[in-house]
Structures are given as structure tokens and as C-alpha cells.
Design an enzyme around this catalytic site. Structure first.
Site, mmCIF file in Angstrom:
data_model
loop_
_atom_site.group_PDB
_atom_site.id
_atom_site.type_symbol
_atom_site.label_atom_id
_atom_site.label_comp_id
_atom_site.label_asym_id
_atom_site.label_seq_id
_atom_site.Cartn_x
_atom_site.Cartn_y
_atom_site.Cartn_z
ATOM 1 N N SER A 47 0.839 -1.192 0.000
ATOM 2 C CA SER A 47 0.000 0.000 0.000
ATOM 3 C C SER A 47 0.884 1.255 0.000
ATOM 4 O O SER A 47 1.749 1.395 -0.866
ATOM 5 C CB SER A 47 -0.952 -0.030 1.196
ATOM 6 O OG SER A 47 -1.960 0.943 1.070
ATOM 7 N N ASP B 6 -8.528 -6.570 -4.992
ATOM 8 C CA ASP B 6 -8.148 -5.228 -4.534
ATOM 9 C C ASP B 6 -8.671 -4.202 -5.529
ATOM 10 O O ASP B 6 -8.162 -4.072 -6.633
ATOM 11 C CB ASP B 6 -6.629 -5.143 -4.419
ATOM 12 C CG ASP B 6 -6.130 -3.812 -3.858
ATOM 13 O OD1 ASP B 6 -6.948 -2.889 -3.666
ATOM 14 O OD2 ASP B 6 -4.911 -3.696 -3.617
ATOM 15 N N HIS C 243 -7.982 -5.168 -0.594
ATOM 16 C CA HIS C 243 -6.687 -4.510 -0.447
ATOM 17 C C HIS C 243 -5.921 -5.011 0.773
ATOM 18 O O HIS C 243 -4.693 -5.110 0.748
ATOM 19 C CB HIS C 243 -6.900 -2.998 -0.343
ATOM 20 C CG HIS C 243 -5.629 -2.222 -0.200
ATOM 21 N ND1 HIS C 243 -4.674 -2.186 -1.187
ATOM 22 C CD2 HIS C 243 -5.140 -1.463 0.824
ATOM 23 C CE1 HIS C 243 -3.657 -1.426 -0.801
ATOM 24 N NE2 HIS C 243 -3.916 -0.993 0.421
ATOM 25 N N ASP C 244 -6.619 -5.329 1.833
ATOM 26 C CA ASP C 244 -5.969 -5.777 3.064
ATOM 27 C C ASP C 244 -5.380 -7.177 2.976
ATOM 28 O O ASP C 244 -4.829 -7.676 3.960
ATOM 29 C CB ASP C 244 -6.966 -5.733 4.232
ATOM 30 C CG ASP C 244 -6.916 -4.427 4.997
ATOM 31 O OD1 ASP C 244 -6.067 -3.572 4.668
ATOM 32 O OD2 ASP C 244 -7.720 -4.254 5.937
ATOM 33 N N ARG D 109 -11.934 7.179 9.209
ATOM 34 C CA ARG D 109 -11.438 5.802 9.254
ATOM 35 C C ARG D 109 -12.482 4.828 8.710
ATOM 36 O O ARG D 109 -12.145 3.885 7.990
ATOM 37 C CB ARG D 109 -11.082 5.430 10.696
ATOM 38 C CG ARG D 109 -10.639 3.996 10.898
ATOM 39 C CD ARG D 109 -9.380 3.680 10.127
ATOM 40 N NE ARG D 109 -8.860 2.363 10.502
ATOM 41 C CZ ARG D 109 -7.798 1.806 9.950
ATOM 42 N NH1 ARG D 109 -7.148 2.443 8.987
ATOM 43 N NH2 ARG D 109 -7.374 0.617 10.357
#
Length: 371
Positions: free
Chosen positions: A147, A319, A352-353, A217
Site C-alpha cells: 500500500s 483489490d 486490499h488488506d 477511518r
């Protein structure tokens, strides 16, 4: 926000020039090391963290009590094996876990707040290269990052190619897209709309913009996940109830999850740091950086000095924040300058994680590339 104290850090002995034309004096870099440094210093690996990460990559974070953010990857016998390698991970400038940032004291003895200069990814890398100089490490075995960490890895390869043998860039991009910038702007506006933000001057007031930071967040966290992952984990299941409330409480499990992610984030992160780091990511564009006065350079221009540095680029099929097409652009640019590069798209359900979670295929790629 947790208070950073008794952290390993170093104060740079030189002024840090910034892309904005400004400079910072007495820059403090907080960092952690893992594993022994070889006598010839040939086994050092620098790991760059993502947006809200920190230097505690492979040990319990003393501020939060939580495990290191990449203990799954870094440690004795793991893909980045600290029995063989000396791993360095530093908190980026602009952050709030010990390195100089908006919460740090300015020369006048008051927190910088919004007087802190706007920084870039390249500025973050300059600071970490200065840390390497202070540690006496001229060339790294590898730089690794996912990232925003991948952005830093690419930036180091483009701007300081002589400093590393290998570059591993995971789930990243060579520039932030309009969609990425848009999501970040929603988060920044949420923070700045919180009355407690007080134009950034909230330090010492006893009131911080926690509501705005929490919303920021929550919005960002959605981009780190995949639709399939959210559906599998939460679906439309209700949270601790058998029927809808016909109100605006957290009826659904996914709502409760996001609220928890937002609220817990305010305990460990500074709102102004979030503004500065997201802005740095939005400014990131390697091709533009290397286009000269016309800003018309191609991405390949950024890597023309890479020499014999080896690259590995990794993407994930779920992602959508930094999709595989972004990784292919990086690979095409490296191919254009005949840089040795390998590329793989991995299948994982987490979005993405995925690089932070259990993914045996990634373990194999990292172990094989690091050597």
C-alpha cells in the site's frame, strides 16, 4: 490518542529538505529493528508501513498492546526471516508514533499543528534514507512495502536506486487516482468539519476531533475490503437483535463493525497526521516527479537509473483500491528500461488488506524473492 513515549528514535543531524521548498530541523525518526545486523551490513531489509501503520512490524505495540502489524510475515523462520536478516521499520515523518509530525513541538515550544509543512512520499523516503545513513547502512538487501509502503519502496528505487538490491512492492500504485483522492478528501473533510478540530489547534485542549477522525477511518476502511469479503463476513445479518429497530442504531453487523473500527482508531492515531499523510499519498505520482519542468515524463523515466536492482510487484485480484492494472503499469515501466522484474497477481478474498492477512501464496512469493 495514545501517547508515544520511551520509543527507540534518532534525531537527524542535518536539516531535512522537503519537496514543498521548506525544511525541517531536528527531525526525529522512531524506529524498531529485528534480527542481528551482519558484520558487513549486507543483510538489512527496510520495511515501509502503510497509512496508519507504525514501526512495530513484528512485536507487540507498547502503545496499544496489540501484536505487530505484520507478525504473520516477519520474524524467526517466517518469510522475512529475522534469523537471517536485520529488519528495520521506521515510523514515517508526519505520523504520530514517535517521528516528527504535526503533534510534535515546533522550535517555539508549541505543537506544529497545521504549521507543519505539507510532506510527500519522497520526503518520507528522504527521512528514512537519512536514518540509514545514521545507522551506517549504505546498501540494503531489500526494501519491502504494501500500500503506502509500496509507494515508498518505489520512490526509493526511483530516487535512491543505489541504496537497495531488491524492491518488493505489494498492493500499491505509482500514482494516486482521482478515485483514491476523492475517498481521502471525504475523510479529511469529516475531520475538518468536527468542531473539535479547531483549525488543527486542538492539542492540550482536552477535546480532539474524534468523531471526524472516526468517520474518516470508517470511509477508508471500506476501501480496504472486498464486496465478497464483506458479504461473507457480515452479509445483511443483524447485530445483537432479531428484528430491525426502525431507527438509526447499528442494526446491521457491518455497521457495528465499522463503528468499532472508527472509534478504536481514535485511541491510537492523530487527526492532523491523518490529514498530512493522506495528502502525501494524493500528491504521489512517480511519472510526474521525473518529468522535469514540463511534468510530462513517463513512468519509465522514474526507473531509468535502477541499474541491476531487482523488482517484484504483487497485486491481488479483489483489490479495487489499487487494482492489478496499477501494478501492470509499474511492470510495463520497468520492462521499458529493461529492469529485472517479476510480477504476480494473487487470488485472495480480502481485498486490499490481503497483504496483511493469511495468504500462503504471498508467503511463498516473499520468501522466494527475498532469498
Amino acid at each position: 490518542m495514545a501517547t508515544a513515549s520511551n520509543l527507540t528514535s534518532i534525531t537527524l543531524d542535518r536539516q531535512l529538505a522537503l519537496d514543498s521548498g521548506k525544511a525541517l530541523d531536528n527531525v526525529e525518526i522512531a524506529y524498531e529493528t529485528y534480527g542481528e545486523l551482519a558484520a558487513d551490513k549486507s543483510n538489512a531489509i527496510l520495511i515501509f508501513h502503510a497509512l496508519t501503520g507504525d514501526q512495530f512490524v513484528a512485536k507487540t505495540n507498547p502503545l496499544t498492546g496489540k501484536p505487530g502489524w505484520w507478525e504473520i510475515m516477519v520474524g524467526p523462520g517466517k518469510p522475512i526471516d529475522t534469523n537471517r536478516y536485520h529488519v528495520i521499520c521506521a515510523n514515517v515523518i508526519g505520523s504520530c508514533i514517535g517521528s516528527t509530525g504535526p503533534a510534535s513541538l515546533a522550535p517555539d515550544g508549541r505543537p506544529y499543528a497545521m504549521r507543519f509543512p505539507v510532506i510527500t512520499i519522497r520526503d518520507m523516503v528522504r527521512a528514512q534514507v537519512a536514518l540509514l545513513d545514521a545507522l551506517g547502512i549504505e546498501r540494503l538487501h531489500a526494501v519491502v512495502g504494501g500500500s503506502m509502503g509500496g509507494m515508498q519502496a518505489l520512490s526509493l528505487a526511483a530516487n535512491f536506486p543505489e541504496r537497495t538490491d531488491r524492491v518488493l512492492a505489494i498492493a500499491t500504485t505509482a500514482r494516486h487516482s482521482a478515485q483514491n483522492i476523492a475517498f481521502h478528501e471525504v475523510g479529511r473533510q469529516a475531520i475538518m468539519a468536527d468542531p473539535n478540530w479547531n483549525a488543527g489547534d486542538y492539542y492540550g485542549t482536552g477535546a480532539s476531533p474524534d468523531k471526524g477522525l472516526s468517520v474518516a477511518r470508517m470511509a477508508a476502511h471500506i476501501t480496504y475490503l472486498s464486496e465478497a469479503g464483506l458479504t461473507d463476513k457480515f452479509g445483511r445479518r443483524l447485530q445483537d437483535r432479531e428484528a430491525k429497530s426502525f431507527g438509526f442504531d447499528a442494526d446491521f453487523q457491518v455497521e457495528s463493525y465499522l463503528r468499532y473500527q472508527g472509534l478504536s482508531f481514535t485511541d491510537r492515531f492523530d487527526a492532523n497526521s491523518y490529514l498530512y499523510i493522506t495528502r502525501a499519498m494524493d500528491y504521489f505520482d512517480l511519472a510526474e516527479e521525473h518529468g522535469g519542468a514540463s511534468s510530462s515524463g513517463s513512468l519509465a523515466d522514474a526507473f531509468r537509473g535502477a541499474g541491476d536492482t531487482r523488482f517484484c510487484v504483487v497485486s491481488f485480484d479483489t483489490d479495487w483500491l489499487y487494482p492489478t492494472s496499477e501494478s501492470r503499469n509499474i511492470v510495463h515501466a520497468l520492462n521499458a528500461v529493461a529492469a529485472p522484474v517479476s510480477f504476480v497477481e494473487l487470488s485472495a478474498p480480502y481485498g486490499h488488506d490481503s497483504f496483511l492477512l493469511e495468504c500462503p501464496a504471498l508467503d511463498r512469493v516473499v520468501k522466494g524473492f527475498i532469498g
